[in-house]
Design a protein around this motif. Sequence first.
Motif, PDB file in Angstrom:
ATOM      1  N   ILE A   1       0.853  -1.188   0.000  1.00 52.63           N
ATOM      2  CA  ILE A   1       0.000   0.000   0.000  1.00 52.63           C
ATOM      3  C   ILE A   1       0.894   1.245   0.000  1.00 52.63           C
ATOM      4  O   ILE A   1       2.077   1.171   0.335  1.00 52.63           O
ATOM      5  N   ASN A   2       0.310   2.367  -0.371  1.00 53.56           N
ATOM      6  CA  ASN A   2       1.116   3.562  -0.625  1.00 53.56           C
ATOM      7  C   ASN A   2       1.896   4.089   0.580  1.00 53.56           C
ATOM      8  O   ASN A   2       2.884   4.780   0.419  1.00 53.56           O
ATOM      9  N   SER A   3       1.418   3.781   1.791  1.00 54.56           N
ATOM     10  CA  SER A   3       2.109   4.340   2.955  1.00 54.56           C
ATOM     11  C   SER A   3       3.234   3.423   3.423  1.00 54.56           C
ATOM     12  O   SER A   3       3.934   3.739   4.369  1.00 54.56           O
ATOM     13  N   SER A   4       3.406   2.280   2.772  1.00 51.17           N
ATOM     14  CA  SER A   4       4.333   1.276   3.286  1.00 51.17           C
ATOM     15  C   SER A   4       5.549   1.140   2.382  1.00 51.17           C
ATOM     16  O   SER A   4       5.577   0.312   1.487  1.00 51.17           O
ATOM     17  N   PHE A   5       6.566   1.960   2.613  1.00 55.74           N
ATOM     18  CA  PHE A   5       7.756   1.866   1.761  1.00 55.74           C
ATOM     19  C   PHE A   5       9.051   2.239   2.461  1.00 55.74           C
ATOM     20  O   PHE A   5      10.130   1.986   1.955  1.00 55.74           O
ATOM     21  N   ARG A   6       8.940   2.816   3.660  1.00 58.10           N
ATOM     22  CA  ARG A   6      10.155   3.350   4.268  1.00 58.10           C
ATOM     23  C   ARG A   6      11.106   2.266   4.775  1.00 58.10           C
ATOM     24  O   ARG A   6      12.308   2.353   4.613  1.00 58.10           O
ATOM     25  N   ASP A   7      10.534   1.272   5.433  1.00 60.81           N
ATOM     26  CA  ASP A   7      11.365   0.263   6.083  1.00 60.81           C
ATOM     27  C   ASP A   7      11.480  -0.970   5.187  1.00 60.81           C
ATOM     28  O   ASP A   7      10.475  -1.611   4.876  1.00 60.81           O
ATOM     29  N   PRO A   8      12.701  -1.339   4.784  1.00 61.00           N
ATOM     30  CA  PRO A   8      12.867  -2.500   3.899  1.00 61.00           C
ATOM     31  C   PRO A   8      12.611  -3.837   4.595  1.00 61.00           C
ATOM     32  O   PRO A   8      12.680  -4.883   3.945  1.00 61.00           O
ATOM     33  N   SER A   9      12.278  -3.827   5.890  1.00 67.06           N
ATOM     34  CA  SER A   9      12.035  -5.080   6.597  1.00 67.06           C
ATOM     35  C   SER A   9      10.736  -5.757   6.173  1.00 67.06           C
ATOM     36  O   SER A   9      10.520  -6.925   6.479  1.00 67.06           O
ATOM     37  N   GLY A  10       9.878  -5.013   5.518  1.00 65.92           N
ATOM     38  CA  GLY A  10       8.615  -5.611   5.114  1.00 65.92           C
ATOM     39  C   GLY A  10       7.689  -4.569   4.546  1.00 65.92           C
ATOM     40  O   GLY A  10       8.085  -3.413   4.370  1.00 65.92           O
TER      41      GLY A  10
ATOM     42  N   ALA B   1      14.529  -9.186   7.558  1.00 67.99           N
ATOM     43  CA  ALA B   1      14.013  -8.954   8.909  1.00 67.99           C
ATOM     44  C   ALA B   1      13.821 -10.251   9.696  1.00 67.99           C
ATOM     45  O   ALA B   1      13.345 -10.220  10.827  1.00 67.99           O
ATOM     46  N   GLN B   2      14.201 -11.362   9.081  1.00 67.98           N
ATOM     47  CA  GLN B   2      13.942 -12.668   9.701  1.00 67.98           C
ATOM     48  C   GLN B   2      14.476 -12.756  11.142  1.00 67.98           C
ATOM     49  O   GLN B   2      13.747 -13.130  12.058  1.00 67.98           O
ATOM     50  N   GLU B   3      15.735 -12.399  11.302  1.00 65.95           N
ATOM     51  CA  GLU B   3      16.379 -12.553  12.611  1.00 65.95           C
ATOM     52  C   GLU B   3      15.638 -11.742  13.681  1.00 65.95           C
ATOM     53  O   GLU B   3      15.304 -12.251  14.752  1.00 65.95           O
TER      54      GLU B   3
ATOM     55  N   GLU C   1      14.291  -4.305  16.837  1.00 66.35           N
ATOM     56  CA  GLU C   1      15.566  -4.873  16.402  1.00 66.35           C
ATOM     57  C   GLU C   1      16.368  -5.300  17.617  1.00 66.35           C
ATOM     58  O   GLU C   1      16.119  -4.854  18.739  1.00 66.35           O
ATOM     59  N   LYS C   2      17.321  -6.180  17.353  1.00 62.35           N
ATOM     60  CA  LYS C   2      18.167  -6.685  18.433  1.00 62.35           C
ATOM     61  C   LYS C   2      18.923  -5.515  19.064  1.00 62.35           C
ATOM     62  O   LYS C   2      19.452  -4.665  18.355  1.00 62.35           O
ATOM     63  N   LEU C   3      18.953  -5.503  20.386  1.00 53.13           N
ATOM     64  CA  LEU C   3      19.642  -4.428  21.099  1.00 53.13           C
ATOM     65  C   LEU C   3      21.149  -4.558  20.926  1.00 53.13           C
ATOM     66  O   LEU C   3      21.703  -5.643  21.081  1.00 53.13           O
ATOM     67  N   GLU C   4      21.776  -3.467  20.591  1.00 52.69           N
ATOM     68  CA  GLU C   4      23.241  -3.463  20.566  1.00 52.69           C
ATOM     69  C   GLU C   4      23.692  -2.699  21.793  1.00 52.69           C
ATOM     70  O   GLU C   4      23.551  -1.469  21.849  1.00 52.69           O
ATOM     71  N   PRO C   5      24.210  -3.412  22.789  1.00 49.35           N
ATOM     72  CA  PRO C   5      24.561  -2.734  24.044  1.00 49.35           C
ATOM     73  C   PRO C   5      25.486  -1.556  23.798  1.00 49.35           C
ATOM     74  O   PRO C   5      26.426  -1.644  23.014  1.00 49.35           O
TER      75      PRO C   5
END
Lengths: 457, 64
Positions: free
Chosen positions: A5-14, A31-33, A135-139
């Motif tokens: 849909i038109n609003s869904s393009f910013r994040d390549p995770s899905g 984005a699997q991990e 997303e996984k935390l990077e300490p």
Amino acid sequence: MIEAINSSFRDPSGFIFKQNSEYFRAITPKAQENFDLFHSSGLYDELVSGGLILPHQEVPSEKLSDVYKVIRPEQLQWVSYPYEWSFGMLKRAALLTLDIQVRALKRGMSLKDASAYNVQFHKGKAVFIDTLSFEKLEPGKPWVAYKQFAQHFLAPLAVMYHNDLRLNQLMRVHIDGIPLEIASSMLPAKTKLSPTLMIHIHLHSKYQKKYSESATATKKKTPHLSMNGMMGILGQLSSYIQGLKLPEVETEWGDYYNFTNYKDESFQAKKRIIEGYRDRINPKTAWDLGANRGLFSRIFSDKGIPTIAWDIDPIAVDKNFNQIEKAGETSLLPLVVDLTNPSNSLGWANQERMSLEERGPVDVVMALALIHHISISNNVPFSKFAEYLSRLGNYLILEFVPKGDSQVDILLQTREDIFNQYDQKNFEKFFGEYFEILSKDDIVGSSRTLYLLKKKA
Amino acid sequence: MKFLALSALVLLNTPSTALAYLDPGTGSYMIQVAVGLIAGAVFMIKNYWVVISGYFRKLFKKDK
């Protein structure tokens, strides 16, 4: 062919796609991990059980190439945007985002964005909708979404609170939140005495400027933020926002229900007539335009009919929201809109955020004692108003307020009466071009008339 | 050129393992680091306070 849909393009995770009028989210292998960790860490279950995130189910995705999984989130009743929320609603959305970030950190994850558009109001409550924001935390890494949180939540809340409640409209112009430079220059000097605003708006804005101009200043080393530091910042933001409470001010329409031309008898009669209309047309969705605090909207929402109570007054909408929260109502959504300039399509290619009209049509639109504001205060001819309303709903419940009614007379008090055509006969004539009159009922004890109209095919 | 310099800055200041899809803003990173020390200390003190006051509250209740 599946298309986002038109609003869904910013994040390549899905991306979000629509199929058979239902919305799905496709998750890309990239984005699997993080998606798996979101589930295996227990964060998803924790958020769902707390009612903080929209739950989803996995659905088969074999037909889609380059997609790891497809999920079907619980479907939203409505989509709304931060520039349509009252102060209290934006506050709820901000606190929800911070709460989720704290919970995520405790489970080794972090929000990679803090967009107000990741929150929706669903069944009376603010709920997070973006499953792919984790997303996984990077300490040691500072919060990536801190800037976005400041622009989407803290800055709008601060200027609404300290300057003017209507400044949520700045979000309409600045699609990625209010730039801190603007917020900082607008806020009164006394806000520099608030440690939270001093740090997260004023200094933050200065730092943004400093580091965007100086290329040498930050070459030293990767910035490091301890977990305690991050928790401290989140705690500070949260307690500041929690403490923002609007003073008990009366609204533009504060006394509306006491101050109209209604005796209790007429009020009850009006309610009964509308209930009769409702039962006659049996709508599945309803919009109440100029709903004030939603007294008549509840004729629909109390029967479980998803209803939006639109009103121009941010305080009336806020009071409506408070009532919804207090009573745990699940079918009513109060939103701020200026009908003389309703929410338009916004964002990239003007397709990211839907206009008011794009979110319709609904089964029934209600416009009670609104026509004099549109036709007299805003000079909109009957035919234009009728045409617009016919695009928003299939049925229309409209209350006609004639000249001679004190509310109309007030509007005409200070201006020349150029509205020769403003009478019931012309109303029926012009609205008759777009609607068929199914019922017409005088409200006892008043000079007003209720109409039930059906859109012509 | 300015854009390149800015991008280089962001790259320099972001841990190399994963880059954000949003620009987190260098200034926004630096201010978090700057206030993080104090905010972290306040957070710890608050936590200890909760533990300590909880302990005394329990004691007090028992005495009652």
